[in-house]
Structure formats: structure tokens, C-alpha cells
Design an enzyme around this catalytic site. Structure first.
Site, PDB file in Angstrom:
ATOM      1  N   GLU A   1      19.583  11.604 -27.415  1.00 21.57           N
ATOM      2  CA  GLU A   1      18.768  11.894 -26.236  1.00 21.57           C
ATOM      3  C   GLU A   1      18.457  10.613 -25.459  1.00 21.57           C
ATOM      4  O   GLU A   1      18.266   9.555 -26.046  1.00 21.57           O
ATOM      5  CB  GLU A   1      17.442  12.513 -26.676  1.00 21.57           C
ATOM      6  CG  GLU A   1      17.611  13.765 -27.498  1.00 21.57           C
ATOM      7  CD  GLU A   1      16.298  14.252 -28.113  1.00 21.57           C
ATOM      8  OE1 GLU A   1      16.325  15.293 -28.775  1.00 21.57           O
ATOM      9  OE2 GLU A   1      15.269  13.570 -27.944  1.00 21.57           O
TER      10      GLU A   1
ATOM     11  N   CYS B   1      14.494   5.517 -21.318  1.00 22.39           N
ATOM     12  CA  CYS B   1      14.293   5.370 -22.758  1.00 22.39           C
ATOM     13  C   CYS B   1      15.622   5.675 -23.450  1.00 22.39           C
ATOM     14  O   CYS B   1      16.179   6.763 -23.302  1.00 22.39           O
ATOM     15  CB  CYS B   1      13.195   6.336 -23.211  1.00 22.39           C
ATOM     16  SG  CYS B   1      12.850   6.227 -24.962  1.00 22.39           S
TER      17      CYS B   1
ATOM     18  N   CYS C   1      17.585   8.874 -37.717  1.00 21.63           N
ATOM     19  CA  CYS C   1      16.910   7.594 -37.981  1.00 21.63           C
ATOM     20  C   CYS C   1      16.814   7.360 -39.475  1.00 21.63           C
ATOM     21  O   CYS C   1      16.686   8.301 -40.256  1.00 21.63           O
ATOM     22  CB  CYS C   1      15.505   7.599 -37.365  1.00 21.63           C
ATOM     23  SG  CYS C   1      14.679   5.993 -37.493  1.00 21.63           S
TER      24      CYS C   1
ATOM     25  N   CYS D   1       8.762   7.840 -40.007  1.00 27.86           N
ATOM     26  CA  CYS D   1       7.412   7.798 -39.441  1.00 27.86           C
ATOM     27  C   CYS D   1       6.919   9.244 -39.325  1.00 27.86           C
ATOM     28  O   CYS D   1       7.594  10.079 -38.730  1.00 27.86           O
ATOM     29  CB  CYS D   1       7.432   7.114 -38.085  1.00 27.86           C
ATOM     30  SG  CYS D   1       8.222   5.497 -38.161  1.00 27.86           S
TER      31      CYS D   1
ATOM     32  N   CYS E   1       6.708  11.375 -36.068  1.00 27.52           N
ATOM     33  CA  CYS E   1       7.884  11.362 -35.194  1.00 27.52           C
ATOM     34  C   CYS E   1       8.882  12.420 -35.629  1.00 27.52           C
ATOM     35  O   CYS E   1       9.256  12.490 -36.801  1.00 27.52           O
ATOM     36  CB  CYS E   1       8.539   9.985 -35.255  1.00 27.52           C
ATOM     37  SG  CYS E   1      10.155   9.939 -34.467  1.00 27.52           S
TER      38      CYS E   1
ATOM     39  N   GLY F   1      15.994   6.451 -33.305  1.00 22.72           N
ATOM     40  CA  GLY F   1      16.510   5.372 -34.135  1.00 22.72           C
ATOM     41  C   GLY F   1      15.677   4.112 -34.113  1.00 22.72           C
ATOM     42  O   GLY F   1      14.818   3.928 -33.264  1.00 22.72           O
TER      43      GLY F   1
ATOM     44  N   SER G   1      11.676  -1.689 -28.963  1.00 20.68           N
ATOM     45  CA  SER G   1      10.565  -1.207 -29.777  1.00 20.68           C
ATOM     46  C   SER G   1      10.987  -1.112 -31.235  1.00 20.68           C
ATOM     47  O   SER G   1      12.005  -0.499 -31.547  1.00 20.68           O
ATOM     48  CB  SER G   1      10.150   0.177 -29.272  1.00 20.68           C
ATOM     49  OG  SER G   1       9.168   0.708 -30.117  1.00 20.68           O
TER      50      SER G   1
ATOM     51  N   SER H   1       5.570  -0.567 -33.086  1.00 24.57           N
ATOM     52  CA  SER H   1       4.881   0.679 -33.418  1.00 24.57           C
ATOM     53  C   SER H   1       3.921   0.374 -34.551  1.00 24.57           C
ATOM     54  O   SER H   1       4.345   0.180 -35.689  1.00 24.57           O
ATOM     55  CB  SER H   1       5.887   1.737 -33.892  1.00 24.57           C
ATOM     56  OG  SER H   1       6.742   2.077 -32.851  1.00 24.57           O
TER      57      SER H   1
ATOM     58  N   CYS I   1      10.594  11.631 -28.409  1.00 25.37           N
ATOM     59  CA  CYS I   1      11.767  11.315 -29.199  1.00 25.37           C
ATOM     60  C   CYS I   1      12.183  12.406 -30.199  1.00 25.37           C
ATOM     61  O   CYS I   1      11.411  12.814 -31.040  1.00 25.37           O
ATOM     62  CB  CYS I   1      11.420  10.031 -29.937  1.00 25.37           C
ATOM     63  SG  CYS I   1      12.489   9.537 -31.227  1.00 25.37           S
TER      64      CYS I   1
END
Ligand code: SF4
Length: 389
Positions: A109, A122, A129, A133, A136, A184, A216, A238, A358
Site C-alpha cells: 500500500e 507514505c 512486516c 507492534c 498496527c 514494513g 520512520s 515510533s 498502514c
């Protein structure tokens, strides 16, 4: 849902499924080597670079500074390809999200967020990933693979196609900023991300300055210094929790690189000063990390680091284990941080109607069953074990 589907809104060239090699994502040196390999002069690489990255050309026939026989020779061996657009969603607030399919069928995406004074794209760095987290949605998906440099650059190229921004004007661009903040962990795919960003930063091409690019990270401490030295882009971290106890849970990478190591790496990030601060992302989770005591601990943690803090009201997805903090809690938290001298804007939630956060698009209509939840827990446990083990 007020999103509209624009899947057929703009024409896309064929991918390199016909076997021709895609030139997008090659460095200048690699492009020169390709030219020499088919008996063309080195300087053809410079001409191609301009057509591909400044003009956005995807068809050799329009590259009129090249003689016709050269164009024909190039077209026999190469393509200037884009991924396939699977979905193209536009929010009522102007946010636009693309679900893109790569030649091997994997999907990622990209999201464009227009604002008054800028437009931010973005970009994703991995399919799925490595990390987990807990707030997420991408974290619930297995890591399938890293994206290569071509697939990372292609997200920028495709967004420019869709927004009609070839060549881009020097000012007032719709894509003025890039954040490596999509699916990711970019520092777990550093080589490809670095190669792609160098292409995007090149002045005779996409030409987005390092000052307008933010990478990030969840806190991959060993790669942070290298990123600062080699790319010198802005860094966003983050953070989301101010104690190791909580961060171990909501960001299990903390078990590998705990807060003290992370904060030291931030303090030593190359080029850091009061004009160039680290952005700390802090997602506001109701009753989890949003108390006044958390805010005071955050101020203490950031002592000595030129910082700004983005407070992000949690954007729930189906099956999410958390709720968004109340407006009041966010305001009290923000006031404490702000009064301590740190800018702490509350990031407006954008594109909620198109699930712009995300990793959400792929399962937008999924209602989780107990079996689904168990499967997600299994994925999370396996990924955590692999990370820490
Ligand atoms: S927040 Fe980023 S690093 Fe963490 S699971 Fe999601 S995509 Fe991965």
C-alpha cells in the site's frame, strides 16, 4: 463508507511480465552498465534517467532526444514498468490510497496525504512486516519479503502518474514530502531503501530533498547511525511507551533494543540539532499509555534530545486490541508535553473512510472469527520468538 473506487481512472503501462528488464530502480552506475551491455554509449544512461525520473516517461517512443534506432533497441530489451493498481481509493478528505500488485503477485500500500502547505506520500518498504507492534494491523501479517529498490521507487512514480505530476514543478508540488512509514520496518530492508531514496533524492529526477524525506523506525538501533550518516534524512521514531515494561508488550522490538539504547541512538543521530529534530510518534491508546504520569515520564525520557512529538489518536481496525484515547486525555497529555517545551501536535486522523492507516486495506471487510484471532496470536508469537531469539 464514502470512498470511491478509481481503479480505472488512469492508464497504466504493462509491467515487465513480457520478460523485458525493468529500468526503474537501477542506480546511475547500473543504468550505464546496462547501456554498455547492449552496445550503446554510456551517456545514454543520463538521457534515459532524465526521461524516466524527470519526465515520467514509460514508453521509449516518446523519448525524442534519442534517435529512433536507439529507442527501438532499448524497447527490445527493457521496459519502464509500474506495478498494477489493484485498488485506488479516495477519501472525502482528499487522502488517496493505492493497493499495488508487484510482478510476483505480492501487494503493498501507498498513501497520499494532501495538506495546505505540502503533500506527503507514505511509502512501504516490505510486504508484511517482521515486527509485531500491537497497535498496527500490518504487525498481524507475516513478513513475506523485502521490497526491492525498484518496487519502492515505483510507489513514488505511480503516485506521480496518478496525480499528473510529471514533470514536477519546483514549488507547490502535490508530492513534496516522502515518509517511509508504510508497511514494513525500513531499517530491516536498509540496502533497498537506501538505494531507492538515493534515486528519489537525485536532483535531475524525482528530486525530493533529504530535508523532505522522513524515515520512520520502530527502533532498529544498530542501523540508525548508518542511516543518518549515509542518507541524512529526517528520522521519526515510533515510541508509543515510556517504560520498558509497557514498550516490551506493545512494541516487542523493545525486548531486543530497550529504551536506554534507543534513546542513546537518538541522541547520537547524525546531524541532529534544534533546527533538525527527531520526530517521536506516540499513538494514544485509551488507558494504556495516555495518563498525565506517562506524559511527564515522556518529557523526562526526551531530555537533551531535540524532539517533536506527534500524538496520534489510535485508528482502530477490525479486531484491534486497543481503543482510541478520549479527546480530553489527548489534550491533557499534549498540554503537559507542550508546556515542557516540546511541540506536540495532535495528528488529525486522515482517510478513515478508506482505512488509510498502514496495512488495513487488505482486510477492510474482514470480521474476525475466534479462529482468525487465534491464527493472528500464533503469527504474533512466532514473529516475537524469531525477533528476540
Ligand atoms: S508499526 Fe511499522 S514496524 Fe511496527 S508492525 Fe507496523 S509496519 Fe511493522
Amino acid at each position: 463508507m464514502s470512498a470511491s473506487n478509481h481503479a480505472a481512472a488512469f492508464a497504466l503501462p504493462a509491467t515487465d511480465a513480457d520478460g523485458r528488464k525493468n529500468l526503474v530502480g537501477l542506480s546511475r552506475d547500473e543504468l550505464e552498465a546496462e547501456m554498455l551491455s547492449i552496445g550503446l554509449e554510456k551517456f545514454r544512461a543520463r538521457q534515459l534517467w532524465h526521461w524516466i525520473y524527470h519526465r515520467g516517461a514509460t514508453d521509449f517512443t516518446v523519448m525524442t532526444t534519442l534517435a529512433k534506432p536507439v529507442r527501438e533497441k532499448l524497447a527490445e530489451t527493457y521496459a519502464v514498468a509500474r506495478p498494477t493498481v489493484v485498488r485506488d481509493l479516495k477519501s472525502v478528505d482528499g487522502t488517496r490510497k493505492w493497493l499495488l500488485r508487484m510482478p510476483d503477485g505480492q501487494e503493498v500500500e501507498s498513501v497520499h496525504i494532501p495538506e495546505e502547505d505540502r503533500g506527503t506520500l507514505c511509502v512501504s518498504s516490505q510486504v508484511g512486516c517482521t515486527l509485531t507492534c500491537r497497535f498496527c494491523h500490518t504487525g498481524t501479517q507475516r513478513l513475506v519479503r523485502n521490497l526491492d529498490a525498484s518496487e519502492i521507487v515505483a510507489q513514488v512514480m505511480l503516485a506521480r502518474d496518478a496525480l499528473g505530476e510529471w514533470p514536477a514543478p519546483p514549488d507547490g508540488r502535490m508530492i513534496s514530502n516522502i515518509v517511509m512509514m508504510g508497511m514494513g520496518e525500513p531499517l530491516f530492508n536498509y540496502e533497498n531503501v537506501a538505494k531507492a531514496l538515493k534515486i528519489v533524492m537525485d536532483g535531475d529526477g524525482v528530486s525530493i530533498s533529504k530535508r523532505r524525506i522522513t524515515l520512520s523506525t520502530s527502533g532498529v538501533v544498530p542501523a540508525m547511525k548508518r542511516c543518518g550518516e549515509e542518507l541524512n534524512v529526517n528520522l521519526a521514531v515510533s515510541l508509543h511507551a515510556v517504560t520498558d515494561e509497557l514498550r516490551d508488550i506493545i512494541m516487542p522490538i523493545n525486548r531486543k533494543y530497550p529504551l536506554k539504547e534507543l534513546m542513546d541512538a537518538c541522541r547520537n543521530y547524525p546531524g541532529l540539532n534544534n533546527a533538525r529534530r527527531i520526530t517521536f510518534e506516540y499513538v494514544m491508546l485509551k488507558g494504556i499509555n495516555d495518563s498525565p504520569a506517562d506524559a511527564r515520564a515522556l518529557v523526562k525520557l526526551l531530555d537533551g534530545i531535540p524532539s517533536k512529538i506527534n500524538l496520534i489518536p489510535f485508528n482502530p481496525w477490525p479486531g484491534a486490541p486497543y481503543e482510541r484515547s478520549t479527546d480530553k486525555a489527548i489534550q491533557v497529555f499534549g498540554d503537559i508535553v507542550n508546556n515542557a517545551g516540546y511541540a506536540s501536535p495532535v495528528r488529525t486522523t486522515r482517510g478513515e473512510d478508506i482505512m488509510a492507516a498502514c496495512g488495513q486495506l487488505k482486510s477492510a471487510s474482514v470480521r474476525l472469527s475466534a479462529a482468525d484471532r487465534a491464527a493472528i496470536e500464533k503469527v504474533l508469537a512466532e514473529k516475537d520468538a524469531a525477533l528476540v531469539g
